[in-house]
Scaffold this motif. Structure first.
Motif, PDB file in Angstrom:
ATOM      1  N   HIS A   1       0.836  -1.196   0.000  1.00 45.12           N
ATOM      2  CA  HIS A   1       0.000   0.000   0.000  1.00 45.12           C
ATOM      3  C   HIS A   1       0.875   1.251   0.000  1.00 45.12           C
TER       4      HIS A   1
ATOM      5  N   SER B   1       5.058   6.688   2.423  1.00 42.69           N
ATOM      6  CA  SER B   1       4.652   7.899   3.165  1.00 42.69           C
ATOM      7  C   SER B   1       5.047   7.886   4.635  1.00 42.69           C
TER       8      SER B   1
ATOM      9  N   GLY C   1      -5.315   7.032   5.642  1.00 40.11           N
ATOM     10  CA  GLY C   1      -6.071   6.063   4.841  1.00 40.11           C
ATOM     11  C   GLY C   1      -7.564   6.255   4.929  1.00 40.11           C
TER      12      GLY C   1
ATOM     13  N   GLY D   1      -3.137  10.780   2.049  1.00 41.86           N
ATOM     14  CA  GLY D   1      -2.435  10.565   0.791  1.00 41.86           C
ATOM     15  C   GLY D   1      -3.280   9.784  -0.176  1.00 41.86           C
TER      16      GLY D   1
ATOM     17  N   VAL E   1       0.462  13.730  -1.223  1.00 40.13           N
ATOM     18  CA  VAL E   1       0.452  13.271   0.177  1.00 40.13           C
ATOM     19  C   VAL E   1       0.570  14.494   1.078  1.00 40.13           C
TER      20      VAL E   1
ATOM     21  N   GLN F   1      -5.778  17.008   8.437  1.00 44.07           N
ATOM     22  CA  GLN F   1      -5.098  15.839   7.847  1.00 44.07           C
ATOM     23  C   GLN F   1      -3.791  16.249   7.186  1.00 44.07           C
TER      24      GLN F   1
ATOM     25  N   SER G   1      -9.437  14.231  -6.977  1.00 48.54           N
ATOM     26  CA  SER G   1      -9.303  12.993  -6.195  1.00 48.54           C
ATOM     27  C   SER G   1     -10.647  12.456  -5.747  1.00 48.54           C
TER      28      SER G   1
ATOM     29  N   VAL H   1     -10.245  16.684   5.578  1.00 51.65           N
ATOM     30  CA  VAL H   1     -11.081  15.870   4.694  1.00 51.65           C
ATOM     31  C   VAL H   1     -12.456  15.766   5.341  1.00 51.65           C
TER      32      VAL H   1
ATOM     33  N   LYS I   1     -16.623  10.798  -4.708  1.00 47.51           N
ATOM     34  CA  LYS I   1     -16.416   9.566  -5.477  1.00 47.51           C
ATOM     35  C   LYS I   1     -17.250   8.448  -4.868  1.00 47.51           C
TER      36      LYS I   1
END
Ligand code: J2J
Length: 513
Positions: free
Chosen positions: A194, A200, A274, A298, A304, A320, A378, A392, A397
């Motif tokens: 991942h 990261s 995540g 990220g 990121v 974040q 994104s 966030v 999406k």
């Protein structure tokens, strides 16, 4: 394993790839669990110029097939302990599917196809490669080094081409931001391929700094705490659900004198990313785990964001983070394409030195994901503070973020629709105390159909377990929005009323079927 041993082994493997006629222009499908061979293989592939897709270990044939269909690998590297590779049945299917798969190696294989033998630098290994050279070496710095997996929101899982230059930049800069050094002992307890755990700053950031990577099979406290005390781990990267479990476990141990206490005092930094972490959990980390917190937002596609080690604690608990680079351009945009003022919610669009320029061979997805200036959308809804830190707050999406594991609704809906009795299917997120979100499939079915039958259907199609709907609800028809799309918000609202049937506002149109 020392750095010298790592180098000897991955170079031995790279030489053997080369001797087998594999090199620049070739691709590999790799599926390994959290083990040293994962990194040795990755480094060897990069060295030999072979671009891999590193599938997650819980992926099954549904996912592996779609990756193989996209890259046509000449090389497969897998693990015999994974049920799919217990014999050669699936390998034969893959060969038939991909036309140029010439070499298959296995962790736990035997003789010629044993990955350990290929890695072995000594003469006891498969063949003497001490004299052989790597034909072409790595691909050019601005060419594809490997393919990262997109969390995705479309029907087919997409691949993100990453170049040596862009990935290396993000790793180096991340290692610096996170203060890595030779003394860093990094615990990787989430899937090693991942993006978070790889870059990261991840294991590659730690290798860059000359530190130590410690691997664990899963992030459960029972697994990780003894490892932390035994290996004096200084840093761990976790998803929010794991942070919750760690906090609860330490608090329980503190209140129960009979319980086993593990020494976590070497921990200096816990990263969480995540998925959205609850602010209350974020605030408890320093007190309960006795270490600093860093939030990481990220994406496999590039951008990121990190809270910085010297940020005000309030910023660390409530945002974040901000982008790695001053050259990361971040726009927060409303539905008319206008930038919104700081503090207001908008869609995240970004362009920058290590953000990708397009999904691999996916012109349609690219047309939807980028604007004409090359900004990537994104699908996240964010707010930006005047300091540049992002929060966030949601997403546009169509995916379910199940404790950091992303499920593209469309992928599962398409597979559900392949069941002969399913007329309509919609997958939506359901709130979950531990994972943040779980999935619920709303199904319009013909005749009697039971959730177990649907589950079996998906299992037979080889869908990874985490993508199987956690709940299934049968309804008469899917509610529609004014433009005739499935109204997922209405479906989600209805979830709170349990299994009540949902009446559609309108009759479904063929378009939604
Ligand atoms: C809320 N949502 C987040 C966060 C990612 C570092 C860390 C994570 C990823 C990752 C990664 C979030 N709070 N802190 O690649 O290098 C959601 C967003 C984002 C999507 C990307 C990395 N951190 N997310 O999670 O490609 O919706 O990467 O767009 O798996 O996860 O998912 P993925």
């Amino acid at each position: 394993m020392s750095y010298a041993e790592v180098e000897q082994r991955f170079l031995a493997l790279a030489r053997r790839f080369s001797a087998a006629g594999l090199g620049r222009g070739d691709t590999a499908l790799v599926q390994l669990p959290n083990c040293a061979e994962f990194y040795l293989t990755f480094l060897a592939l990069l060295q030999a110029g072979i671009a891999p897709v590193n599938a997650l270990f819980n992926h099954k044939q549904n996912e592996l097939n779609t990756y193989a269909d996209q890259i046509h690998p000449s090389l497969l590297i897998a693990d015999r302990s994974q049920p799919l590779f217990k014999d050669d049945h699936y390998v034969e299917l893959l060969k038939a599917r991909t036309d140029n798969l010439s070499t298959a190696l296995f962790r736990g294989g035997s003789g010629e196809d044993d990955l350990e033998n290929w890695i072995d630098p000594s003469l006891d290994g498969l063949q003497d490669i001490s004299e052989s050279v790597i034909e072409n070496g790595p691909t050019d710095p601005d060419q594809i080094a490997f393919f990262q997996l997109s969390g995705g929101s479309t029907g087919t899982p997409k691949l993100v081409p990453r170049t040596h230059n862009d990935y290396d930049y993000s790793i180096r800069a991340s290692a610096e931001i996170c203060g890595l050094s030779q003394d860093t002992r990094f615990l990787c307890a989430l899937p090693a391929p991942h993006n978070f755990l790889l870059s990261s700053p991840g294991a590659l950031g730690v290798f860059h700094a000359g530190g130590t990577v410690v691997l664990a099979a899963n992030p459960d406290p029972q697994t990780c705490f003894p490892i932390i005390s035994r290996h004096k781990v200084t840093m761990a990267a976790l998803v929010p659900s794991a942070v919750s479990m760690w906090l609860r476990s330490v608090e329980q141990a503190q209140s129960d004198p009979a319980s086993e206490n593990h020494d976590l005092s070497t921990l200096e930094l816990v990263q969480v990313g995540g998925a959205s972490v609850a602010e209350s959990d974020a605030r408890r980390v320093p007190k309960v785990l006795g270490c600093a917190l860093q939030q990481v937002f990220g994406m496999a596609e590039g951008l990121v964001n990190y809270t910085r080690l010297d940020d005000d604690p309030e910023i660390v608990f409530t945002t974040q983070g901000r982008p790695i680079s001053a050259d990361d351009e971040v726009r927060v945009i409303d539905e008319y394409g206008q930038d919104v003022p700081d503090g207001q919610t908008g869609m995240l669009a970004t362009r920058g030195p290590y953000t990708f320029r397009g999904y691999f061979r996916s012109p349609e997805a690219n047309a939807k994901s980028f604007d004409d200036q090359g900004f990537y959308f994104s699908g996240d809804l964010v707010q930006r503070l005047p300091s540049g830190h992002l929060r966030v707050v949601g997403r546009v999406k169509d995916l379910i973020n199940r404790g950091g594991e992303k499920i593209a609704a469309e992928e599962i809906e398409t597979l559900l629709l392949r069941h002969p009795q399913v007329i309509q299917a919609a997958l939506v997120a359901v709130e979950d105390v531990l994972l943040g979100e779980k999935s619920c499939a709303f199904i319009v079915a013909q005749g009697a159909l039971r959730p177990v039958a649907l589950r079996r259907h998906l299992v037979e199609l080889g869908v990874a377990d985490y993508k199987l709907p956690d709940r299934v609800q049968f309804i008469d028809a899917l509610p529609l929005t004014a433009v005739g799309k499935t109204d997922k918000r209405a479906l989600r609202r209805n979830l709170s009323y349990g299994s009540a049937t949902i009446k559609a506002d309108k009759t479904p149109t063929p378009e939604t079927l």
